[in-house]
Design an enzyme around this catalytic site. Structure first.
Site, short mmCIF file in Angstrom:
data_model
loop_
_atom_site.label_atom_id
_atom_site.label_comp_id
_atom_site.label_asym_id
_atom_site.label_seq_id
_atom_site.Cartn_x
_atom_site.Cartn_y
_atom_site.Cartn_z
N CYS A 24 -4.84 2.19 -7.72
CA CYS A 24 -5.16 0.58 -7.59
C CYS A 24 -6.56 0.05 -7.68
CB CYS A 24 -4.31 -0.12 -6.43
SG CYS A 24 -2.56 0.09 -6.75
N ARG A 76 0.91 -1.23 -0.24
CA ARG A 76 -0.04 -0.01 0.00
C ARG A 76 0.79 0.99 0.18
NH1 ARG A 76 -2.65 -1.40 5.52
NH2 ARG A 76 -0.41 -2.33 5.58
C1 UDX Z 1 -4.23 -0.75 -2.25
C2 UDX Z 1 -4.26 -2.29 -1.73
O1 UDX Z 1 -4.23 -2.18 -0.09
C3 UDX Z 1 -2.90 -2.83 -1.95
O2 UDX Z 1 -2.85 -4.20 -1.32
C4 UDX Z 1 -2.67 -3.01 -3.33
O3 UDX Z 1 -1.37 -3.48 -3.69
C5 UDX Z 1 -2.87 -1.63 -4.22
O4 UDX Z 1 -4.01 -0.99 -3.72
P1 UDX Z 1 -3.25 1.68 -1.86
O5 UDX Z 1 -4.25 2.04 -3.02
O6 UDX Z 1 -2.05 2.25 -1.56
O7 UDX Z 1 -3.65 0.05 -1.77
O8 UDX Z 1 -4.18 2.09 -0.62
P2 UDX Z 1 -5.27 1.72 0.38
O9 UDX Z 1 -4.63 1.95 1.82
O10 UDX Z 1 -5.56 0.32 0.32
O11 UDX Z 1 -6.59 2.48 0.27
C6 UDX Z 1 -7.38 2.54 -0.89
C7 UDX Z 1 -8.49 3.84 -0.83
O12 UDX Z 1 -9.52 3.08 0.24
C8 UDX Z 1 -8.16 5.02 -0.16
O13 UDX Z 1 -8.53 5.88 -1.07
C9 UDX Z 1 -8.60 5.02 1.17
O14 UDX Z 1 -8.70 6.38 1.70
C10 UDX Z 1 -9.88 4.09 0.97
N1 UDX Z 1 -10.39 3.41 2.20
C11 UDX Z 1 -9.50 2.38 2.52
C12 UDX Z 1 -11.44 3.63 2.78
O15 UDX Z 1 -12.33 4.56 2.30
N2 UDX Z 1 -11.91 3.16 4.08
C13 UDX Z 1 -11.16 1.99 4.62
O16 UDX Z 1 -11.67 1.48 5.59
C14 UDX Z 1 -9.84 1.89 4.08
#
Ligand code: UDX
Length: 429
Positions: A260, A154
């Site tokens: 992603c 992430r």
């Molecule tokens: C994601 C996956 O988690 C990771 O395993 C993969 O390799 C790439 O995609 P990333 O995009 O870096 O990683 O961010 P992540 O922390 O997963 O958050 C993604 C989005 O979801 C963010 O916009 C975050 O704000 C949102 N989110 C996350 C929520 O709205 N609620 C949550 O509970 C968790």
């Protein structure tokens, strides 16, 4: 081991620095010569906590090199990781032209046995195309294996995610490739799932799509909570204690963004369709996410009635905290929606302002949260940076024209905000 990592983006650069940290000798290749030149001078292409230190350290000890030549990297290394981008096309299909180009280059540079590992997130069965293309362009008798090793890191915690992963997934066709990849990860202690190649590819798709589903699910629950007077954070907590559900990824908010989830979801839906399956649940996940962004903009409107000439101070622009990444950040759509209703936007983000300036027009970028809030009719929180949790709220209130806060990431406590005299609205409570 001698490892060549192709692609110096988020996945490629983190993979390179971390493999070097594990003691391997790594060459990180990218066709962007400016990026490579900057990396050689020690200048990072993006912000990722802990990465700069790792790159510097391993440059110094000689374990991490950079090159703009695939040929150079492939000639010197036995293990090759493909970490180039797979951006989405209009219809959701992943654009694999960078992968194909790199694979042709690898094929032409083969000399002796190589293990070629697909790490980029790609549609299932891309490995077959990689194998076919390497065979086609390298000539008869080339000795190589193709393997799949999806990356789950992430942004914002990428180094930790790489060095202390929950699991490592390895898709191989034979014992030779299995042994080599396991050796590369020998120092990392975690469950290692060895499977066939399409299964490894599917694990990545299925994981990301499931996580996005969790987010849209809790956002839907949040919308209902608002209608019935329940608190989504307590609901999520109550759900999360059930180990079958788990606590993670149940934060309701302004929707998911980043490079992603939106891209991988679209690609998974596209693959399903191409294989004759209508992945209806994922289409609903996308729809809920789009609607969630509109709902946040609507909350501002409901609080202020007419938006024309109202000043909104946006706190947080990046798609999540601890990154400067603005790609598909919910803030973009939400700010545009507010602007289209005539609102004037001031904004502050601790890391993403330079990237935001390239994407957002007509926004006044401020030097800190207080100056973004100054003279505002409403403060809108869109990214849960820790520094916003620690704000002096009394000071913030004094600076605002009227004390309205729309908290798109539920970082403040409703009772406390009311006590302080704010008109406060969070998500789902
Ligand atoms: C994601 C996956 O988690 C990771 O395993 C993969 O390799 C790439 O995609 P990333 O995009 O870096 O990683 O961010 P992540 O922390 O997963 O958050 C993604 C989005 O979801 C963010 O916009 C975050 O704000 C949102 N989110 C996350 C929520 O709205 N609620 C949550 O509970 C968790």
């Amino acid at each position: 081991m001698k490892i060549c990592v192709i692609g110096a983006g988020h996945v490629g650069l983190v993979t390179s620095a971390c493999f070097a940290q594990l003691g391997h000798s790594v060459i990180n290749v990218d066709n962007d010569k400016i990026r490579i030149r900057n990396l050689m001078k020690g200048s990072m292409p993006f912000f990722e906590p802990g990465l700069e230190r790792l790159v510097k350290e391993n440059r110094k000890n000689g374990r991490l090199g950079f090159s703009a030549s695939v040929v150079d990297g492939v000639k010197k290394c036995g293990l090759i990781f493909i970490c180039v981008g797979t951006p989405p096309r209009e219809d959701g299909e992943a654009d694999l032209s960078s992968v194909e180009k790199v694979v042709r280059k690898i094929a032409r540079s083969l000399s002796g046995y190589k293990t070629i590992v697909e790490k980029s997130t790609v549609p299932v069965n891309t490995w077959k195309w990689i194998k076919h293309t390497v065979g086609l362009y390298s000539g008869q008798g080339a000795d190589f294996d193709v393997a799949v090793n999806p990356e789950f890191l992430r942004e914002g915690s990428a180094v930790r995610d790489f060095l202390k992963p929950d699991r490592i997934v390895i898709g191989v066709e034979n014992e030779r490739a299995r042994k080599i990849i396991l050796e590369a990860y020998r120092k990392i202690k975690c469950p290692k799932i060895i499977t066939n190649l399409p299964t490894a590819e599917m694990i990545k798709h299925a994981s990301n799509s499931f996580l996005a589903t969790k987010i849209s699910y809790i956002n839907s629950v949040a919308n209902l909570c608002e209608k019935v007077g329940a608190d989504v954070q307590s609901v999520a907590q109550g759900m999360g204690y059930d180990p079958r559900i788990g606590k993670a990824f149940l934060s309701a908010g302004a929707g998911y963004g980043g490079f992603c989830f939106p891209k991988d979801l679209a690609a998974f839906i596209y693959i399903a369709e191409k294989n004759g399956y209508d992945f209806a649940i994922l289409k609903a996940v996308q729809k809920v996410n789009e609607e969630q962004k509109r709902a946040v903009a609507r909350k501002v409107k409901e609080a202020l009635w007419v938006l024309k000439d109202k000043v909104i101070g946006v706190l947080g622009l990046s798609f999540k905290p601890d990154t400067d990444d603005m790609r598909l950040a919910p803030s973009i759509d939400i700010i545009k929606a507010l602007q289209s209703d005539g609102a004037r936007i001031k904004a502050f983000d601790p890391a993403a302002m330079a990237n935001a300036k390239k994407l957002l027009r007509g926004v006044r970028f401020c030097k800190n949260a207080y100056s973004a809030a100054e003279g505002c009719d409403c403060v809108l929180v869109l990214t849960e940076w820790d520094e916003f949790r620690d704000l002096d709220l009394g000071k913030l209130k004094r600076l605002m024209k009227i004390p309205v806060i729309i908290d798109g990431r539920n970082i403040f406590k409703p009772e406390q905000m009311k006590k302080l005299g704010f008109v406060y609205k969070g998500i789902g409570r």
